[in-house]
Design a protein around this motif. Structure first.
Motif, PDB file in Angstrom:
ATOM      1  N   ILE A   1       0.975  -1.244  -0.063  1.00  0.00           N
ATOM      2  CA  ILE A   1       0.221  -0.142   0.107  1.00  0.00           C
ATOM      3  C   ILE A   1       0.823   1.234  -0.124  1.00  0.00           C
ATOM      4  O   ILE A   1       0.704   2.238  -0.703  1.00  0.00           O
ATOM      5  N   SER A   2       1.975   1.256   0.724  1.00  0.00           N
ATOM      6  CA  SER A   2       2.900   2.211   0.891  1.00  0.00           C
ATOM      7  C   SER A   2       3.495   2.712  -0.398  1.00  0.00           C
ATOM      8  O   SER A   2       3.476   3.772  -1.030  1.00  0.00           O
ATOM      9  N   GLY A   3       3.918   1.621  -1.260  1.00  0.00           N
ATOM     10  CA  GLY A   3       4.302   1.819  -2.567  1.00  0.00           C
ATOM     11  C   GLY A   3       3.461   2.373  -3.359  1.00  0.00           C
ATOM     12  O   GLY A   3       3.799   3.102  -4.413  1.00  0.00           O
ATOM     13  N   SER A   4       2.386   1.768  -3.322  1.00  0.00           N
ATOM     14  CA  SER A   4       1.060   2.303  -4.354  1.00  0.00           C
ATOM     15  C   SER A   4       0.918   3.532  -4.174  1.00  0.00           C
ATOM     16  O   SER A   4       0.646   4.274  -5.128  1.00  0.00           O
ATOM     17  N   ILE A   5       0.692   4.300  -2.782  1.00  0.00           N
ATOM     18  CA  ILE A   5       0.478   5.740  -2.785  1.00  0.00           C
ATOM     19  C   ILE A   5       1.560   6.376  -3.063  1.00  0.00           C
ATOM     20  O   ILE A   5       1.457   7.435  -3.727  1.00  0.00           O
ATOM     21  N   GLY A   6       2.840   5.805  -2.973  1.00  0.00           N
ATOM     22  CA  GLY A   6       4.042   6.579  -3.378  1.00  0.00           C
ATOM     23  C   GLY A   6       4.065   6.854  -4.761  1.00  0.00           C
ATOM     24  O   GLY A   6       4.312   7.849  -5.469  1.00  0.00           O
ATOM     25  N   ALA A   7       3.763   5.749  -5.524  1.00  0.00           N
ATOM     26  CA  ALA A   7       3.672   5.581  -6.781  1.00  0.00           C
ATOM     27  C   ALA A   7       2.740   6.710  -7.783  1.00  0.00           C
ATOM     28  O   ALA A   7       3.191   7.256  -8.593  1.00  0.00           O
ATOM     29  N   LEU A   8       1.607   6.929  -6.975  1.00  0.00           N
ATOM     30  CA  LEU A   8       0.654   7.884  -7.456  1.00  0.00           C
ATOM     31  C   LEU A   8       1.313   9.402  -7.426  1.00  0.00           C
ATOM     32  O   LEU A   8       1.207   9.952  -8.053  1.00  0.00           O
ATOM     33  N   SER A   9       2.066   9.591  -6.032  1.00  0.00           N
ATOM     34  CA  SER A   9       2.711  10.953  -6.213  1.00  0.00           C
ATOM     35  C   SER A   9       3.743  10.947  -6.791  1.00  0.00           C
ATOM     36  O   SER A   9       4.273  12.188  -7.018  1.00  0.00           O
ATOM     37  N   ILE A  10       4.559   9.971  -6.907  1.00  0.00           N
ATOM     38  CA  ILE A  10       5.971  10.204  -7.524  1.00  0.00           C
ATOM     39  C   ILE A  10       5.780  10.176  -9.046  1.00  0.00           C
ATOM     40  O   ILE A  10       6.733  10.709 -10.037  1.00  0.00           O
ATOM     41  N   CYS A  11       4.945   9.154  -9.525  1.00  0.00           N
ATOM     42  CA  CYS A  11       4.837   9.035 -11.100  1.00  0.00           C
ATOM     43  C   CYS A  11       3.602   9.495 -11.689  1.00  0.00           C
ATOM     44  O   CYS A  11       3.789  10.098 -12.677  1.00  0.00           O
ATOM     45  N   ALA A  12       2.354   9.038 -11.090  1.00  0.00           N
ATOM     46  CA  ALA A  12       1.262   9.612 -11.713  1.00  0.00           C
ATOM     47  C   ALA A  12       1.111  11.128 -11.788  1.00  0.00           C
ATOM     48  O   ALA A  12       1.046  11.795 -13.030  1.00  0.00           O
ATOM     49  N   ILE A  13       1.112  11.680 -10.777  1.00  0.00           N
ATOM     50  CA  ILE A  13       0.934  13.240 -10.396  1.00  0.00           C
ATOM     51  C   ILE A  13       1.674  14.090 -11.347  1.00  0.00           C
ATOM     52  O   ILE A  13       1.388  15.039 -12.164  1.00  0.00           O
ATOM     53  N   PRO A  14       3.275  13.908 -11.351  1.00  0.00           N
ATOM     54  CA  PRO A  14       4.067  14.704 -12.291  1.00  0.00           C
ATOM     55  C   PRO A  14       3.867  14.331 -13.720  1.00  0.00           C
ATOM     56  O   PRO A  14       3.674  15.174 -14.591  1.00  0.00           O
ATOM     57  N   ALA A  15       3.284  12.991 -14.088  1.00  0.00           N
ATOM     58  CA  ALA A  15       3.076  12.719 -15.491  1.00  0.00           C
ATOM     59  C   ALA A  15       1.554  13.535 -15.883  1.00  0.00           C
ATOM     60  O   ALA A  15       1.753  13.966 -17.066  1.00  0.00           O
ATOM     61  N   ILE A  16       0.529  13.485 -15.245  1.00  0.00           N
ATOM     62  CA  ILE A  16      -0.592  14.245 -15.380  1.00  0.00           C
ATOM     63  C   ILE A  16      -0.129  15.846 -15.558  1.00  0.00           C
ATOM     64  O   ILE A  16      -0.531  16.246 -16.724  1.00  0.00           O
ATOM     65  N   LEU A  17       0.520  16.523 -14.523  1.00  0.00           N
ATOM     66  CA  LEU A  17       0.949  17.677 -14.704  1.00  0.00           C
ATOM     67  C   LEU A  17       1.709  18.094 -15.947  1.00  0.00           C
ATOM     68  O   LEU A  17       1.815  19.241 -16.466  1.00  0.00           O
ATOM     69  N   GLN A  18       2.576  17.081 -16.405  1.00  0.00           N
ATOM     70  CA  GLN A  18       3.493  17.540 -17.741  1.00  0.00           C
ATOM     71  C   GLN A  18       2.979  17.078 -18.808  1.00  0.00           C
ATOM     72  O   GLN A  18       3.683  17.184 -19.855  1.00  0.00           O
ATOM     73  N   SER A  19       1.726  16.645 -18.820  1.00  0.00           N
ATOM     74  CA  SER A  19       0.905  16.082 -20.135  1.00  0.00           C
ATOM     75  C   SER A  19       0.708  17.376 -21.287  1.00  0.00           C
ATOM     76  O   SER A  19       0.725  16.986 -22.409  1.00  0.00           O
ATOM     77  N   GLY A  20       0.717  18.305 -20.667  1.00  0.00           N
ATOM     78  CA  GLY A  20       0.382  19.557 -21.459  1.00  0.00           C
ATOM     79  C   GLY A  20      -1.015  19.509 -22.123  1.00  0.00           C
ATOM     80  O   GLY A  20      -1.203  20.153 -23.121  1.00  0.00           O
ATOM     81  N   THR A  21      -1.952  18.875 -21.543  1.00  0.00           N
ATOM     82  CA  THR A  21      -3.156  18.851 -21.661  1.00  0.00           C
ATOM     83  C   THR A  21      -4.126  20.080 -21.281  1.00  0.00           C
ATOM     84  O   THR A  21      -3.414  20.881 -20.594  1.00  0.00           O
ATOM     85  N   THR A  22      -5.408  19.993 -21.715  1.00  0.00           N
ATOM     86  CA  THR A  22      -6.191  20.871 -21.343  1.00  0.00           C
ATOM     87  C   THR A  22      -6.560  20.760 -19.749  1.00  0.00           C
ATOM     88  O   THR A  22      -6.467  19.915 -19.260  1.00  0.00           O
TER      89      THR A  22
END
Length: 162
Positions: free
Chosen positions: A22-43
């Protein structure tokens, strides 16, 4: 480590691995998913949709798994206490997994509500900057949640090795 029955040892191992997962899953959201979403350049809509997809996936398994692991740790604490063995690590490990829910409701719940409403079109629409700010803030607060189940894993391992 005192002799434990195989079921108790397996139960402890499951709790430790589950807390770490669970700790790793939560960390992956903040470390991988959120930066990818913010850097996507989308609307703005794309940002909110990306956040909502990862949020909804985590919402289904993280709370349920955390509660199951907490119950497992409480069972272990009870069994160890009955046999006169160290049990407090399991009890506090259970608490650390259960703390995910109130932390989320108190500190992240308002952000979730705003972004869910904006994503579904039922709430106030957000500007690109506002959406990026809320998603970034959500990622930072979510990163704090990594510590709770990680502490549960460490406490469970400590108790197992006593």
């Amino acid at each position: 480590m005192p002799f434990l029955s195989t079921p108790l040892t397996l139960s402890a191992t499951g709790g430790i691995l589950g807390s770490a997962w669970i700790s790793g899953s939560i960390g992956a959201l903040s470390i991988c998913a959120i930066p990818a979403i913010l850097q996507s350049g989308t609307t703005t809509e794309g940002l909110l949709r990306g956040w909502y997809i990862q949020f909804s996936r985590g919402m289904y398994y993280i709370p349920t798994t955390g509660a199951f692991i907490a119950l497992n740790y409480l069972y272990l604490a009870y069994r160890h206490r009955v046999h006169g063995l160290e049990w407090r690590g399991y009890a506090v490990g259970a608490l650390s997994n259960l703390l995910l829910a109130p932390f989320t409701l108190l500190f992240i719940g308002g952000i979730n509500n705003i972004m869910i409403a904006a994503n579904s079109g039922t709430g106030k629409s957000l500007s690109q900057d506002a959406a990026r700010h809320l998603i970034g803030k959500w990622g930072n607060l979510n990163a704090v949640r990594v510590v709770m189940p990680l502490a549960g894993a460490v406490l469970g391992l400590w108790n197992l090795l006593q």
